[in-house]
Design an enzyme around this catalytic site. Structure first.
Site, short mmCIF file in Angstrom:
data_model
loop_
_atom_site.label_atom_id
_atom_site.label_comp_id
_atom_site.label_asym_id
_atom_site.label_seq_id
_atom_site.Cartn_x
_atom_site.Cartn_y
_atom_site.Cartn_z
N TYR A 130 -52.34 -21.31 10.81
CA TYR A 130 -50.88 -21.21 10.70
C TYR A 130 -50.34 -20.67 12.02
O TYR A 130 -50.49 -19.49 12.33
CB TYR A 130 -50.53 -20.29 9.54
CG TYR A 130 -49.05 -20.21 9.18
CD1 TYR A 130 -48.09 -21.03 9.78
CD2 TYR A 130 -48.62 -19.32 8.20
CE1 TYR A 130 -46.76 -20.95 9.43
CE2 TYR A 130 -47.29 -19.24 7.84
CZ TYR A 130 -46.36 -20.05 8.46
OH TYR A 130 -45.03 -19.97 8.12
N LYS A 158 -50.96 -25.66 10.15
CA LYS A 158 -49.57 -25.60 9.74
C LYS A 158 -48.82 -25.18 11.00
O LYS A 158 -49.01 -24.08 11.52
CB LYS A 158 -49.33 -24.60 8.62
CG LYS A 158 -47.85 -24.51 8.24
CD LYS A 158 -47.59 -23.49 7.13
CE LYS A 158 -46.10 -23.42 6.81
NZ LYS A 158 -45.80 -22.40 5.76
#
Length: 281
Positions: A130, A158
């Site tokens: 992320y 992400k």
């Protein structure tokens, strides 16, 4: 694993006594999968995990694991410590762990690479890195992002850079790296540049439209959904999303836990109007 499609980072509903409403969570999870979501994300930031007790976190995982098992859907789980990663070994529905670039400490690019090499060794499931530099304080170049992608047991990213910049364009030019867009308002240009899908809290609303956009990018649909996402993120996530879900009868309450406070009436009205515009189109 193949990292692509629309993943829903599930909210955590609360009842009138401020307890977790597991029945509403299961119903909502089942509905978004029926409406076209590829899979779910459990205990991401949208779930307010820091406001949940350890017991509540386990039961959230149990609830979403059961839905994913019944529906044959993949589940990504937010996990940011070695202990949290190891716990996923006993959850067959968990196909990957969503793990944040180390926040606040700003270890530098070499430190980030070393960190993920170690976490990938420890993890029983592939990692989804992320990258959200406007929160972590740690920028990463496209070259280092590609270096991270090459680490064994890293499935992809992400990617939430806060917009489309030169690094984003350069990074997405590599078709071999699996990238899910994480900035809801910018998912349409991310898909146009080559992203493989998205982890999108906005898709609690208009799930089918977001799934259609991921499957077959169209600029007109992207523009309408960007306006909806902007309205849903006008106040801290997931306050407006919960307010709209409550107003439409899908949640008992719009409740959030501190440090979040409920969405304002004006934010709710704007989001409902944006949702209606998507539905009308």
């Amino acid at each position: 694993m193949t990292l692509s499609g629309l993943f829903l980072p599930m909210i955590t509903p609360f009842d009138h006594a401020d307890a977790v409403d597991f029945a509403s969570l299961a119903k909502l999870a089942d509905q978004v999968l029926s409406d076209g979501a590829t899979g779910l994300v459990a205990l991401g930031t949208t779930a307010e995990p820091s406001a949940l007790t350890a017991a509540e976190q386990r039961e959230v995982l149990d609830t979403l694991s059961a839905v994913c098992r019944d529906r044959g859907a993949p589940m990504i789980v937010g996990a940011n410590t070695p202990e949290e990663l190891r716990r996923l070994a006993d959850r067959p529905e968990a196909v990957a762990a969503l793990i944040l670039v180390p926040p606040f400490v700003r270890p530098g690019e070499r430190g980030v690479v070393a960190y993920f090499e170690r976490m990938a060794e420890l993890s029983p499931v592939p990692l989804v890195i992320y990258h959200i530099p406007y929160r972590t304080g740690q920028p990463l170049s496209a070259a280092v992002l590609r270096e991270l992608a090459a680490i064994p047991n890293v499935a992809g990213f992400k990617y939430s850079a806060g917009g489309i910049d030169a690094t984003t364009v350069e990074f997405l030019a590599d078709p071999g790296v699996a990238v899910l867009g994480g900035d809801d308002q910018f998912i349409s240009p991310m898909l146009a540049l080559g992203a493989h899908g998205g982890i999108l809290a906005s898709a609690h609303l208009a799930t089918r439209s977001f799934a259609d956009l991921v499957a077959d990018w169209r600029p007109d649909l992207g523009h309408r959904l960007a306006r909806l996402s902007a309205a849903l993120f006008a106040e801290p996530n997931p306050t407006v999303i919960k307010a709209v879900l409550h107003a439409s009868g899908r949640l008992q309450t719009p409740g959030v836990r501190l440090p979040l406070v409920p969405a304002s009436s004006s934010a709710l009205a704007a989001a409902r109007a944006a949702e209606a515009a998507v539905a009308a189109a």
